[in-house]
Design a protein around this motif. Structure first.
Motif, PDB file in Angstrom:
ATOM      1  N   ALA A   6      -9.535  -8.640   7.871  1.00 33.61           N
ATOM      2  CA  ALA A   6      -8.253  -8.125   7.357  1.00 33.61           C
ATOM      3  C   ALA A   6      -8.376  -6.644   7.027  1.00 33.61           C
ATOM      4  CB  ALA A   6      -7.828  -8.907   6.127  1.00 33.61           C
ATOM      5  N   ILE A   7      -7.335  -5.892   7.391  1.00 28.93           N
ATOM      6  CA  ILE A   7      -7.265  -4.457   7.099  1.00 28.93           C
ATOM      7  C   ILE A   7      -5.944  -4.206   6.379  1.00 28.93           C
ATOM      8  CG2 ILE A   7      -7.253  -2.134   8.092  1.00 28.93           C
ATOM      9  CD1 ILE A   7      -8.526  -3.505  10.657  1.00 28.93           C
ATOM     10  N   ILE A   8      -6.023  -3.812   5.117  1.00 31.20           N
ATOM     11  CA  ILE A   8      -4.813  -3.545   4.328  1.00 31.20           C
ATOM     12  C   ILE A   8      -4.600  -2.043   4.266  1.00 31.20           C
ATOM     13  CG2 ILE A   8      -3.677  -3.827   2.095  1.00 31.20           C
ATOM     14  CD1 ILE A   8      -5.443  -6.291   1.615  1.00 31.20           C
ATOM     15  N   LEU A   9      -3.415  -1.600   4.677  1.00 30.35           N
ATOM     16  CA  LEU A   9      -3.102  -0.173   4.708  1.00 30.35           C
ATOM     17  C   LEU A   9      -2.542   0.263   3.363  1.00 30.35           C
ATOM     18  CD1 LEU A   9      -1.454  -0.216   8.239  1.00 30.35           C
ATOM     19  CD2 LEU A   9      -3.767   0.519   7.667  1.00 30.35           C
ATOM     20  N   GLY A  10      -3.169   1.272   2.777  1.00 32.31           N
ATOM     21  CA  GLY A  10      -2.770   1.741   1.442  1.00 32.31           C
ATOM     22  C   GLY A  10      -1.484   2.528   1.410  1.00 32.31           C
ATOM     23  N   GLY A  11      -0.937   2.881   2.567  1.00 31.90           N
ATOM     24  CA  GLY A  11       0.346   3.577   2.599  1.00 31.90           C
ATOM     25  C   GLY A  11       0.207   5.080   2.457  1.00 31.90           C
ATOM     26  N   GLY A  12       1.345   5.764   2.651  1.00 39.02           N
ATOM     27  CA  GLY A  12       1.363   7.223   2.582  1.00 39.02           C
ATOM     28  C   GLY A  12       1.497   7.732   1.156  1.00 39.02           C
ATOM     29  N   ALA A  13       2.152   8.895   1.026  1.00 39.82           N
ATOM     30  CA  ALA A  13       2.258   9.551  -0.279  1.00 39.82           C
ATOM     31  C   ALA A  13       3.193   8.807  -1.227  1.00 39.82           C
ATOM     32  CB  ALA A  13       2.734  10.982  -0.087  1.00 39.82           C
ATOM     33  N   GLY A  14       4.012   7.878  -0.710  1.00 41.51           N
ATOM     34  CA  GLY A  14       4.904   7.094  -1.576  1.00 41.51           C
ATOM     35  C   GLY A  14       5.996   7.923  -2.209  1.00 41.51           C
ATOM     36  N   THR A  15       6.579   8.845  -1.439  1.00 41.40           N
ATOM     37  CA  THR A  15       7.590   9.749  -1.994  1.00 41.40           C
ATOM     38  C   THR A  15       8.841   9.001  -2.471  1.00 41.40           C
ATOM     39  OG1 THR A  15       8.335  10.145   0.277  1.00 41.40           O
ATOM     40  CG2 THR A  15       6.868  11.776  -0.687  1.00 41.40           C
ATOM     41  N   ARG A  16       9.192   7.899  -1.800  1.00 39.79           N
ATOM     42  CA  ARG A  16      10.398   7.154  -2.210  1.00 39.79           C
ATOM     43  C   ARG A  16      10.178   6.394  -3.520  1.00 39.79           C
ATOM     44  NH1 ARG A  16      12.297   3.286   2.203  1.00 39.79           N
ATOM     45  NH2 ARG A  16      10.074   2.846   2.311  1.00 39.79           N
ATOM     46  N   LEU A  17       8.904   6.174  -3.871  1.00 36.65           N
ATOM     47  CA  LEU A  17       8.597   5.498  -5.142  1.00 36.65           C
ATOM     48  C   LEU A  17       8.239   6.499  -6.247  1.00 36.65           C
ATOM     49  CD1 LEU A  17       6.486   2.237  -4.634  1.00 36.65           C
ATOM     50  CD2 LEU A  17       8.582   2.494  -5.945  1.00 36.65           C
ATOM     51  N   TYR A  18       8.307   7.788  -5.946  1.00 36.06           N
ATOM     52  CA  TYR A  18       8.020   8.797  -6.954  1.00 36.06           C
ATOM     53  C   TYR A  18       9.087   8.710  -8.054  1.00 36.06           C
ATOM     54  CZ  TYR A  18       6.303  13.251  -8.747  1.00 36.06           C
ATOM     55  OH  TYR A  18       5.731  14.219  -9.528  1.00 36.06           O
ATOM     56  N   PRO A  19       8.755   8.826  -9.337  1.00 39.62           N
ATOM     57  CA  PRO A  19       7.521   9.311  -9.942  1.00 39.62           C
ATOM     58  C   PRO A  19       6.481   8.227 -10.273  1.00 39.62           C
ATOM     59  CG  PRO A  19       9.193   9.133 -11.621  1.00 39.62           C
ATOM     60  CD  PRO A  19       9.840   8.705 -10.333  1.00 39.62           C
ATOM     61  N   LEU A  20       6.719   6.965  -9.862  1.00 39.97           N
ATOM     62  CA  LEU A  20       5.710   5.932 -10.136  1.00 39.97           C
ATOM     63  C   LEU A  20       4.420   6.212  -9.362  1.00 39.97           C
ATOM     64  CD1 LEU A  20       7.895   2.678 -10.045  1.00 39.97           C
ATOM     65  CD2 LEU A  20       7.238   4.052 -12.029  1.00 39.97           C
ATOM     66  N   THR A  21       4.534   6.977  -8.279  1.00 40.83           N
ATOM     67  CA  THR A  21       3.354   7.309  -7.475  1.00 40.83           C
ATOM     68  C   THR A  21       2.809   8.703  -7.795  1.00 40.83           C
ATOM     69  OG1 THR A  21       4.887   7.996  -5.719  1.00 40.83           O
ATOM     70  CG2 THR A  21       3.932   5.793  -5.546  1.00 40.83           C
TER      71      THR A  21
END
Length: 429
Positions: A6-21
């Motif tokens: 299994a390979i789980i991708l951690g995702g990009g910068a998460g701009t749409r979830l900012y400021p939680l990211t």
């Protein structure tokens, strides 16, 4: 399942979830007052007896790395592991991850060394419970090169996903990533062939990729080595493979939510409080969701009124009202507070009671929610200090605002109080 990696991708910068990211990767964002998003795919793997798990990370990965190291430790008598592979620069590859496929390509030298038959590629920011054994069995039974897990969706969300057309045998014959306008209309299909009723098929005329893939080992190696200019699975690798490879669709009929925006994150968390049956339940004994053991004391509620809410471990609530809310770990809520339609993430550590009283005497604000405060339709991130008689109610119904200097953002009408923010006594948001 021992033949699956299994390979789980951690995702990009998460701009749409900012400021939680702002301080953390997307998969490290808190969920249900106790878990983190990464716990969902890791737990699904463990429950499916897939115990070789890599997590690829790049942005703000410190808290994610720490959580994985503390939460997942397998017996030394098994070959199971959950291991972080962080983006790195090497003489052969001086750049960071350029996309989902590029992230896997840069670690292909390590992944290829495993004696496995299939690679299971997962996203780290979705909420769902899935038995990957059924998914992989379908992949093997159909003799597929690649299998995509799919869900039917409606017009509102269609342009946010990779959409496909399939033939009567379930083979993908056309794939388009996030189409708009006329291109979107051309991807409409009769989803009743998937087993939906005519009414459901009318409401959901698109077949969307969940971003969950099974690749035969050699197929993935060949695709990544031959197409060095292709950096993303959804945008490039999958669409260009549809003609030459047997790509099958696997229909997933359970609850699934892509937690990519503040609104989706807020809605998914509060939906967990629904009665009698929430869309996603953590109370399933045969498929538990695992997380880090913290050994916190039980929560203490002193003369409180609580309805339709989740209260995490180690909280102290005193003479307050909590309605339709999720309260996270170690949260302190003082007297005469009203918390409604809110998600309070709690705290990473306890502030000693003596220290808390010293803060009060010195005019400083202790961690938690101060006396007489009202919080509605709000996400309060960890370690926030909200003073006395504060009102966080989005008084003017603002849809979008960025007030980092004051410790909050507003996204889709939802107030987000930043991690470690200090909201002074009497402030009205």
């Amino acid at each position: 399942m021992k033949r699956v990696l299994a390979i789980i991708l951690g995702g990009g910068a998460g701009t749409r979830l900012y400021p939680l990211t702002k301080y953390r990767a997307k998969p490290a964002v808190s969920l249900a007052g106790k878990y983190r998003l990464i716990d969902i795919p890791v737990s699904n793997c463990i429950n499916s007896e897939i115990l070789k798990i890599y997590v690829l990370t790049q942005f703000n990965s410190a808290s994610l790395n720490r959580h994985i190291a503390r939460a997942y430790s397998f017996s030394q008598f098994s070959d199971g592991f959950v291991e972080v592979l962080a983006a790195q620069q090497t003489p052969e590859s001086p750049s960071w991850f350029q996309g989902t496929a590029d992230a896997v390509r840069k670690y292909l030298w390590l992944l290829e060394a495993w004696d496995v038959d299939e690679y299971l590629i997962l996203s780290g920011d979705h909420l769902y419970r899935m038995d990957y054994r059924l998914f992989i069995e379908r992949h093997r039974d159909t003799g597929a090169d690649i299998t995509l897990s799919v869900v039917p969706i409606g017009d509102k969300l269609a342009s946010s996903f990779g959409l496909m057309k399939i033939d009567i045998a379930g083979r993908v014959v056309d794939f388009y990533e996030k189409p708009k306008g006329d291109a979107l209309k051309t991807m409409q299909v009769d989803t009743s062939t998937l087993g939906l009723t005519p009414e459901q098929a009318k409401e959901k005329p698109y077949i969307a990729s969940m971003g969950i893939y099974v690749f035969n080992k050699q197929v993935l190696v060949d695709l990544l080595r031959k197409n060095l200019d292709q950096t993303d699975f959804g945008k490039e690798i999958i669409p260009s493979s549809a003609q030459d490879y047997n790509i099958q669709a696997y229909l997933f009929d359970g609850y699934w939510e892509d937690i990519g925006t503040i609104e989706a994150f807020y809605t998914s968390n509060l939906a967990l409080t629904k009665q009698p049956q929430p869309p996603f339940s953590f109370y399933q004994e045969d498929a538990p969701i695992y997380t880090r053991s913290r050994y916190l004391p039980p929560s203490k509620l002193l003369d409180c009124q609580v309805t339709e809410s989740i209260i995490g471990e180690g909280c102290i609530l005193k003479n307050c009202e909590v309605h339709h809310s999720v309260i996270g770990l170690r949260q302190r809520i003082h007297e005469n507070c009203i918390i409604q339609d809110a998600l309070l993430m709690g705290a990473d550590y306890y502030e000693p009671l003596s220290e808390s009283s010293q803060h009060l005497t010195r005019g400083k604000i202790p961690m938690g929610i101060g006396e007489g405060t009202v919080i509605r339709k709000t996400i309060v991130d960890k370690n926030a200090r909200v003073g006395r008689n504060v009102q966080i109610i989005n008084k003017e119904d603002v849809e979008e605002a960025e007030r980092e200097d004051l410790g909050f953002y507003i996204r889709s009408g939802i107030v987000v109080v930043l991690k470690n923010a200090v909201i002074p006594d009497g402030m009205v948001i």
